[in-house]
Design a protein around this motif. Sequence first.
Motif, PDB file in Angstrom:
ATOM      1  N   LYS A 153      -2.892  12.643  -6.515  1.00 20.85           N
ATOM      2  CA  LYS A 153      -2.892  11.923  -6.837  1.00 20.85           C
ATOM      3  C   LYS A 153      -2.869  10.955  -9.115  1.00 20.85           C
ATOM      4  CE  LYS A 153      -6.878  10.316  -3.347  1.00 20.85           C
ATOM      5  NZ  LYS A 153      -7.994   9.971  -3.539  1.00 20.85           N
ATOM      6  N   GLN A 174      -0.828   4.832  -1.200  1.00 18.55           N
ATOM      7  CA  GLN A 174      -2.114   4.930  -0.234  1.00 18.55           C
ATOM      8  C   GLN A 174      -1.023   5.852   0.463  1.00 18.55           C
ATOM      9  OE1 GLN A 174      -4.839   1.784   0.964  1.00 18.55           O
ATOM     10  NE2 GLN A 174      -5.456   3.502   2.373  1.00 18.55           N
ATOM     11  N   ALA A 175      -0.162   5.073   0.579  1.00 18.63           N
ATOM     12  CA  ALA A 175       0.466   5.622   1.727  1.00 18.63           C
ATOM     13  C   ALA A 175       0.854   7.167   2.009  1.00 18.63           C
ATOM     14  CB  ALA A 175       1.676   4.472   2.508  1.00 18.63           C
ATOM     15  N   GLN A 214      -0.591   9.359  -0.792  1.00 17.04           N
ATOM     16  CA  GLN A 214      -0.778   9.714  -0.186  1.00 17.04           C
ATOM     17  C   GLN A 214      -1.351  10.357   1.061  1.00 17.04           C
ATOM     18  OE1 GLN A 214      -3.869   7.818  -2.967  1.00 17.04           O
ATOM     19  NE2 GLN A 214      -2.964   8.187  -4.951  1.00 17.04           N
ATOM     20  N   GLU A 215      -1.863   9.485   1.667  1.00 22.39           N
ATOM     21  CA  GLU A 215      -2.022  10.005   3.651  1.00 22.39           C
ATOM     22  C   GLU A 215      -1.293  11.092   3.908  1.00 22.39           C
ATOM     23  OE1 GLU A 215      -2.671   6.639   4.438  1.00 22.39           O
ATOM     24  OE2 GLU A 215      -4.361   5.843   3.298  1.00 22.39           O
ATOM     25  N   THR A 216      -0.080  10.614   3.419  1.00 18.87           N
ATOM     26  CA  THR A 216       1.649  11.192   4.335  1.00 18.87           C
ATOM     27  C   THR A 216       1.144  12.940   3.887  1.00 18.87           C
ATOM     28  OG1 THR A 216       2.888   8.982   4.334  1.00 18.87           O
ATOM     29  CG2 THR A 216       3.951  11.378   4.537  1.00 18.87           C
ATOM     30  N   LYS A 266       0.827  -1.463  -0.140  1.00 20.99           N
ATOM     31  CA  LYS A 266      -0.318   0.103   0.246  1.00 20.99           C
ATOM     32  C   LYS A 266       1.076   0.862  -0.052  1.00 20.99           C
ATOM     33  CE  LYS A 266      -3.774  -2.394   2.460  1.00 20.99           C
ATOM     34  NZ  LYS A 266      -4.753  -2.265   3.313  1.00 20.99           N
ATOM     35  N   HIS A 282      -1.234  14.247   2.260  1.00 19.36           N
ATOM     36  CA  HIS A 282      -2.395  15.457   2.669  1.00 19.36           C
ATOM     37  C   HIS A 282      -1.761  15.395   3.879  1.00 19.36           C
ATOM     38  CE1 HIS A 282      -6.569  15.900   2.919  1.00 19.36           C
ATOM     39  NE2 HIS A 282      -6.428  15.505   4.411  1.00 19.36           N
ATOM     40  N   ASN A 283      -1.447  14.931   5.422  1.00 19.65           N
ATOM     41  CA  ASN A 283      -1.714  14.718   6.381  1.00 19.65           C
ATOM     42  C   ASN A 283      -0.329  16.276   6.569  1.00 19.65           C
ATOM     43  OD1 ASN A 283      -3.116  13.147   7.568  1.00 19.65           O
ATOM     44  ND2 ASN A 283      -1.470  11.167   7.701  1.00 19.65           N
ATOM     45  N   ASP A 296      -4.338  16.687  -2.842  1.00 13.57           N
ATOM     46  CA  ASP A 296      -5.517  15.963  -3.204  1.00 13.57           C
ATOM     47  C   ASP A 296      -5.611  15.098  -4.632  1.00 13.57           C
ATOM     48  OD1 ASP A 296      -5.182  15.082  -0.297  1.00 13.57           O
ATOM     49  OD2 ASP A 296      -7.211  15.047  -0.188  1.00 13.57           O
TER      50      ASP A 296
END
Length: 109
Positions: A58, A8-9, A11-13, A5, A15-16, A54
């Motif tokens: 992506k 996904q990791a 993208q989340e990182t 993942k 974002h945060n 985001d």
Amino acid sequence: MQQGKRIQALQETVHNIAKFATKLEPSGISIRFLNFEQDEDGGFDNLNDLDDIDRKVKMVNNDGPCTRLGQALDLKVVKHIVAKAASNVLKKPVIVAVVTDGEVSDDAT
């Protein structure tokens, strides 16, 4: 990047980090992808809307070769910051966050 993942990791990182960074710098942040060639990341400056950030994250293709991290970071980030500092354009400290999938390559730079 295609294992597990990692995308996904990433993208989340991002974002945060962006959520925190846009609070520190409401006028916006810049994002650079070291393997992304499209128009030198045009349109990835002065970002302050998390949904827009985001979407941009992506749209980047994560299926490239291993990044020569030192060289790419110097070319796409450090040289630009140094040039701004030398011309007295920077008014605030600069924070650079590097997010990587941790996959090593033979490149020592």
